[in-house]
Design an enzyme around this catalytic site. Structure first.
Site, PDB file in Angstrom:
ATOM      1  N   SER A 112       0.844  -1.199   0.000  1.00 15.02           N
ATOM      2  CA  SER A 112       0.000   0.000   0.000  1.00 15.02           C
ATOM      3  C   SER A 112       0.877   1.247   0.000  1.00 15.02           C
ATOM      4  O   SER A 112       2.029   1.198   0.445  1.00 15.02           O
ATOM      5  CB  SER A 112      -0.882   0.015   1.252  1.00 15.02           C
ATOM      6  OG  SER A 112      -1.515   1.255   1.410  1.00 15.02           O
ATOM      7  N   TYR A 162      -1.617  -1.174  10.648  1.00 13.05           N
ATOM      8  CA  TYR A 162      -1.779  -1.495   9.221  1.00 13.05           C
ATOM      9  C   TYR A 162      -0.570  -1.017   8.409  1.00 13.05           C
ATOM     10  O   TYR A 162      -0.014  -1.785   7.598  1.00 13.05           O
ATOM     11  CB  TYR A 162      -3.065  -0.840   8.705  1.00 13.05           C
ATOM     12  CG  TYR A 162      -3.326  -1.029   7.227  1.00 13.05           C
ATOM     13  CD1 TYR A 162      -3.901  -2.197   6.744  1.00 13.05           C
ATOM     14  CD2 TYR A 162      -3.011  -0.024   6.302  1.00 13.05           C
ATOM     15  CE1 TYR A 162      -4.160  -2.364   5.388  1.00 13.05           C
ATOM     16  CE2 TYR A 162      -3.259  -0.184   4.951  1.00 13.05           C
ATOM     17  CZ  TYR A 162      -3.833  -1.356   4.494  1.00 13.05           C
ATOM     18  OH  TYR A 162      -4.088  -1.523   3.151  1.00 13.05           O
TER      19      TYR A 162
END
Ligand code: NAD
Ligand code: MG
Length: 298
Positions: free
Chosen positions: A190, A203
């Site tokens: 990401s 995350y």
């Protein structure tokens, strides 16, 4: 709306800048309940035989980015095993139907990849059902925002690490005995690996780990003829965002702060995975392909 992914148009206006209505679902959520509907490439993805005869296992293939990848892989000629949580059966069944209508085999494998034994079983079931395996896409992920570190429970931190990092390790390790030279492993990282959001500490940590895992393993497996790469999406309109991936008040302007001024659609991620899965990327190893609407990354 575009005709297919090759249509010449302006990327800024290829899709609308979304202002989604307020909505919330419990994890992992259902893609079928997401409003507005994301584009998974159902009407637009056109295959040209780039993965003819290949056999792919894709985690999180029921919805969002993984579903778009499953549709694209099938239309490029690959058979696909789809991994997802049992509660997502209806989403997975819809994607399996799209895979089959492309003339390819779809294998449905509900599981919980945060458990080591389930990862091992998943890989063996996929290889048995497809008669082998030469593409692995580690795409399933968990993202739950938390404003303050003191409020981030040990269990929550553990669950995010297990789903995003440990499962990738367990599944990849179990897959190696099935993967012949020429195979491709693709991990979903990401933009959070480079531009971590203050409310996504756990995350973002996993996404940086996925990048490092990809580069180290890519160097290790090169001599076996197995390539390992990653795709790093920016903000993409998926059910992950409305299952506590973002605070509800951030949903209305999701993706507006990118240079393109809009969120990406899952269908716009799929070509990156196709490129990395196909032998056309034979000299690409340990690479992270960013598809993030223009945010600079190292
Ligand atoms: P999504 O919710 O559609 O997909 C995530 C999938 O992960 C779920 O469908 C579920 O099947 C799977 N999953 C989660 N926990 C699991 C478990 N314990 N066992 C088995 N499966 C499990 O959302 P998405 O946005 O398409 O996410 C796919 C990947 O893309 C994730 O790794 C996510 O971190 C990454 N990503 C998403 C964005 C974005 O903006 N949407 C941006 C960057 C990276
Ligand atoms: Mg899902």
């Amino acid at each position: 709306m575009t005709n297919d992914q090759y249509t010449f148009d302006n990327p800024k206006t290829r899709y609308d800048a979304l202002s989604p209505p307020g909505q919330h679902q419990p994890e992992p959520g259902l893609d079928s309940r997401l409003r507005p509907r994301p584009d998974l490439g159902e009407q637009s993805y056109r295959g040209t035989g780039r993965l003819t005869g290949r056999r792919a296992l894709i985690t999180g293939a029921d919805s969002g980015i993984g579903a778009a990848v499953a549709i694209a892989f099938a239309r490029e000629g690959a058979d696909v095993a789809l991994a997802y949580l049992p509660s997502e059966q209806s989403d997975a069944a819809r994607i399996a139907e799209l895979v089959r209508s492309a003339g390819r085999e779809a294998v449905l494998l509900p599981c919980d990849i945060s458990v080591n034994e389930e990862c091992t079983r998943l890989v063996d079931d996929a290889a048995n059902a497809l008669g082998g395996l030469d593409i692995l896409v580690n795409n399933a992920g968990k993202q739950v925002y938390c404003e303050k570190l003191e409020d981030l429970a040990d269990d929550a931190f553990d669950a995010t690490l297990r789903t995003n990092v440990y499962a990738m390790f367990w599944i990849t390790k179990a897959a190696l005995k099935h993967l012949p030279a020429g195979s491709s492993i693709i991990n979903t990282t990401s933009v959070q690996a480079y531009k971590p959001s203050p409310i996504l500490v756990d995350y973002a940590t996993t996404k940086a780990a996925i990048n490092a895992f990809t580069k180290a393993l890519g160097a290790q497996l090169a001599e076996r003829g197995i390539r390992v790469n990653a795709v790093a999406p920016g903000p993409v309109w998926t059910v992950l965002q409305v299952t506590d991936g973002q605070p509800p008040e951030k949903i209305a302007a999701f993706g507006h702060d990118t240079p393109l001024g809009r969120a990406g659609q899952p269908a716009e991620m799929a070509p990156a995975y196709v490129f990395l899965a196909s032998s056309e990327s034979s000299y690409v190893i340990g690479e992270t392909l960013n598809a993030n609407g223009g945010m600079p990354t190292p």
